[in-house]
Every structure is written in structure tokens, then in C-alpha cells.
Design a protein around this motif. Structure first.
Motif, short mmCIF file in Angstrom:
data_model
loop_
_atom_site.label_atom_id
_atom_site.label_comp_id
_atom_site.label_asym_id
_atom_site.label_seq_id
_atom_site.Cartn_x
_atom_site.Cartn_y
_atom_site.Cartn_z
N LEU A 29 0.86 -1.18 -0.01
CA LEU A 29 -0.01 -0.18 -0.16
C LEU A 29 0.88 1.33 -0.02
O LEU A 29 1.65 1.27 0.93
CB LEU A 29 -0.88 0.08 1.45
N VAL A 30 0.77 2.15 -0.91
CA VAL A 30 1.56 3.12 -1.13
C VAL A 30 1.01 4.55 -0.57
O VAL A 30 0.03 4.68 -0.61
CB VAL A 30 2.12 3.51 -2.69
N PRO A 31 1.96 5.56 -0.47
CA PRO A 31 1.30 6.95 0.06
C PRO A 31 0.50 7.40 -0.84
O PRO A 31 0.81 7.50 -1.89
CB PRO A 31 2.60 7.61 0.26
N GLY A 32 -0.57 7.77 -0.49
CA GLY A 32 -1.70 8.43 -1.34
C GLY A 32 -2.70 7.53 -1.91
O GLY A 32 -3.80 7.88 -2.51
N GLU A 33 -2.47 6.38 -1.70
CA GLU A 33 -3.46 5.21 -2.25
C GLU A 33 -4.61 5.28 -1.19
O GLU A 33 -4.63 5.38 0.02
CB GLU A 33 -2.59 3.93 -2.14
N GLN A 34 -5.87 5.10 -2.01
CA GLN A 34 -7.06 5.06 -1.06
C GLN A 34 -7.27 3.50 -1.00
O GLN A 34 -7.34 2.80 -1.92
CB GLN A 34 -8.28 5.85 -1.92
N GLY A 72 -13.32 8.69 2.03
CA GLY A 72 -12.51 7.70 2.13
C GLY A 72 -11.26 7.55 3.05
O GLY A 72 -10.95 8.66 3.84
N THR A 73 -10.55 6.63 3.25
CA THR A 73 -9.26 6.48 3.66
C THR A 73 -7.97 6.27 3.13
O THR A 73 -7.92 5.49 2.15
CB THR A 73 -9.33 5.16 4.84
N PHE A 74 -6.84 7.16 3.38
CA PHE A 74 -5.88 7.06 2.39
C PHE A 74 -4.63 6.60 3.44
O PHE A 74 -4.36 7.15 4.42
CB PHE A 74 -5.57 8.69 1.89
N VAL A 75 -3.43 6.10 2.61
CA VAL A 75 -2.27 5.90 3.15
C VAL A 75 -1.35 7.33 3.07
O VAL A 75 -1.31 7.77 2.31
CB VAL A 75 -1.41 4.75 2.21
N LEU A 76 -0.75 7.44 4.53
CA LEU A 76 0.01 8.66 4.55
C LEU A 76 1.58 8.41 4.17
O LEU A 76 1.91 7.32 4.23
CB LEU A 76 -0.02 9.12 5.81
N ASN A 77 2.10 9.43 3.85
CA ASN A 77 3.60 9.59 3.67
C ASN A 77 4.02 9.70 5.03
O ASN A 77 4.44 10.73 5.41
CB ASN A 77 4.12 10.28 2.44
N PHE A 78 4.30 8.37 5.81
CA PHE A 78 4.74 8.67 7.08
C PHE A 78 6.13 9.16 7.31
O PHE A 78 6.46 9.28 8.50
CB PHE A 78 4.48 7.40 7.86
N LEU A 79 7.00 9.20 6.23
CA LEU A 79 8.51 9.53 6.63
C LEU A 79 8.48 11.05 6.39
O LEU A 79 9.59 11.76 6.63
CB LEU A 79 9.22 9.08 5.71
N GLY A 80 7.39 11.73 6.20
CA GLY A 80 7.55 13.25 6.45
C GLY A 80 7.66 14.04 5.22
O GLY A 80 8.52 14.68 4.81
N PRO A 81 6.15 14.52 4.44
CA PRO A 81 6.16 15.56 3.57
C PRO A 81 6.83 16.89 4.18
O PRO A 81 6.86 17.92 3.30
CB PRO A 81 4.97 15.59 3.07
#
Length: 264
Positions: A29-34, A72-81
């Protein structure tokens, strides 16, 4: 005699959260994916909607997911935008920052190509083939904008093929920089005759080395590609600086000529 503690069965929501977290960390599951709609995902996992909702809440608290009310629910870029977003803006405005990013890519791309050649699965190779063939197609169609996008996708596919989750997430966190950097580099490189063909051949060399399972050759090909970009960008920067000085001299010459005419 040893005393054994009763094994407790985990809550269903914890099991769901662990499974989704593993998919995020592994890069499935990649950042930004719903995510799928709650009802559909609950059916897919064969769990109740309240348990799924609780699991999603856990991952929201960890900063891995973000639920939008009614959206919806989205995957976050947890390493820090918060780090990458300002750097992306700097890339567009500061030549020195762009140069620094290319130096970083020289290291990251070499490592990625090396491990991709060692570890790529058949599915990884299939994706790399699709990415490279798409670049070739955009090149034939003389579509530099699409080629730039596909260029970034190709390098991300290489990072995924390393099966190194740390390297993958560092690359993904820098994905916006990669897209901006690639587009910026290509816009400047296009003024150099023959550069597009050279870039295509370099990507082909990286691709073929990975497909052949040759780590050293893949790393060398990636290094050759980035060194070419860095050196060419430096040359273009020098040429631009010389052109600017020449324009200033021309302007001063014209001003002196106008002044001389007025004094006659």
C-alpha cells in the motif's frame, strides 16, 4: 514445575491493524493510495465493520492512515512531507539544491540498481519491462512531458525491486522530489542536441543489467547515467552564466552607443 500463562487470543481489530500496517511497511500500500470502501474491505478481510473501523483508527493514531469524512481512507507518507515539500520548492528555484539532489540520487540509484539486479522477482522484472517500454514509446512519440513522468516511475520500480523496505520508503518519501528533479533536469537537458537519445540509452543499460541479474553492471550503469546528468547540468549552468554576462555586455554597449549619439 514450570507455570505457563494462558495464551490470549488477540483482538480482531489488532490483527487487522497489524496486517494493514505490514502491507504499508512492505510497500504494498503506497502513500496517497485510497483503501477500499469500508464495506468492501470488511468483506475482503472477512471481518466486521466495527472491528475494521477500530483497526483503521489505530493506524490513524500511528500516522499511517488518514480518514476523510465521506471521502475514504488514504495511506499517508509517514516519513514526512514536511521535509520533502520545502525541498521540492527549492529544487525549482535553486540550482545548487538541484545539484545536491542529483548527488543524492547518484548514491541511492546505484544502491537500488545493485540490489534490484540481485533480488528482482519475475513480477518485478515484468513491471520494469512495462516501465521501460513505456519510456521508449513516449520517446518515439516525442512526448518529453510523459517521458519525464515515466522516467520517475522507472526509477521507483527499481527501488521497489530491491525488496529493501528502508530503501523503498526513503525513495518513496523523496518521490515528489524525484518527479520534480527529473522534469527539471530534462527541461534543461533538452537544449543539448542528442541528450534525449543518450538518456534513453543509459536507461536501457540499467534495465538490461538488472534483467541480466548483474548487480555490478547495474550499479555502474546507474552511476554512469547520473554522472552524465550532473556533468551536463554543470556545463549548461556555465553556459547560461556566460550567456548572461554576454547579454549584460551587449546592453552596456548599446547604452554607451546611445549616450555617444546624444553627445554629438
Amino acid at each position: 514445575m514450570a507455570t505457563y500463562k494462558r495464551v490470549k487470543q488477540g483482538k480482531i481489530s489488532d490483527v487487522i491493524a497489524a496486517q494493514l500496517e505490514e502491507m504499508i511497511v512492505a510497500g504494498v500500500l503506497v502513500p496517497g493510495e485510497q483503501l477500499m470502501a469500508e464495506r468492501d474491505l470488511a468483506l475482503e478481510l472477512k471481518v466486521s465493520r466495527p472491528s475494521l473501523r477500530s483497526a483503521i483508527q489505530q493506524l490513524e493514531n500511528k500516522g499511517l492512515l488518514e480518514a476523510h469524512q465521506g471521502g475514504g481512507t488514504f495511506v499517508l507518507n509517514f516519513l514526512g512531507p514536511s521535509l520533502t515539500d520545502p525541498l521540492a520548492m527549492l529544487l525549482e528555484s535553486s540550482p545548487n539544491t538541484a545539484q545536491d539532489f542529483l548527488e543524492l540520487r547518484l548514491t541511492l540509484d546505484g544502491i537500488s540498481a545493485y540490489y534490484a539486479a540481485q533480488r528482482a522477482t519475475e513480477v518485478d522484472r515484468e513491471l520494469l519491462t512495462l516501465c521501460f517500454e513505456s519510456i521508449e514509446e513516449a520517446h518515439k512519440d516525442d512526448d518529453p512531458t510523459e517521458e519525464s513522468v515515466l522516467d520517475a516511475d522507472f526509477h521507483m520500480a527499481i527501488a521497489e525491486a530491491t525488496h529493501n523496505v528502508v530503501l523503498l520508503h526513503i525513495s518513496r518519501s523523496l518521490f515528489s522530489l524525484l518527479r520534480t528533479g527529473v522534469s527539471l533536469n530534462r527541461m534543461n537537458l533538452y537544449v543539448r542536441p542528442g541528450s534525449r537519445g543518450m538518456l534513453l540509452q543509459q536507461h536501457k543499460a540499467i534495465y538490461e543489467a538488472i534483467m541480466a541479474g548483474d548487480p555490478d553492471e547495474a550499479r555502474d550503469a546507474a552511476a554512469c547515467h547520473l554522472k552524465y546528468v550532473i556533468e551536463t547540468m554543470q556545463e549548461l549552468g556555465h553556459e547560461e552564466a556566460r550567456t548572461e554576462v554576454s547579454k549584460q555586455r551587449m546592453e552596456r554597449y548599446r547604452e554607451r552607443r546611445e549616450l555617444a549619439k546624444k553627445q554629438k
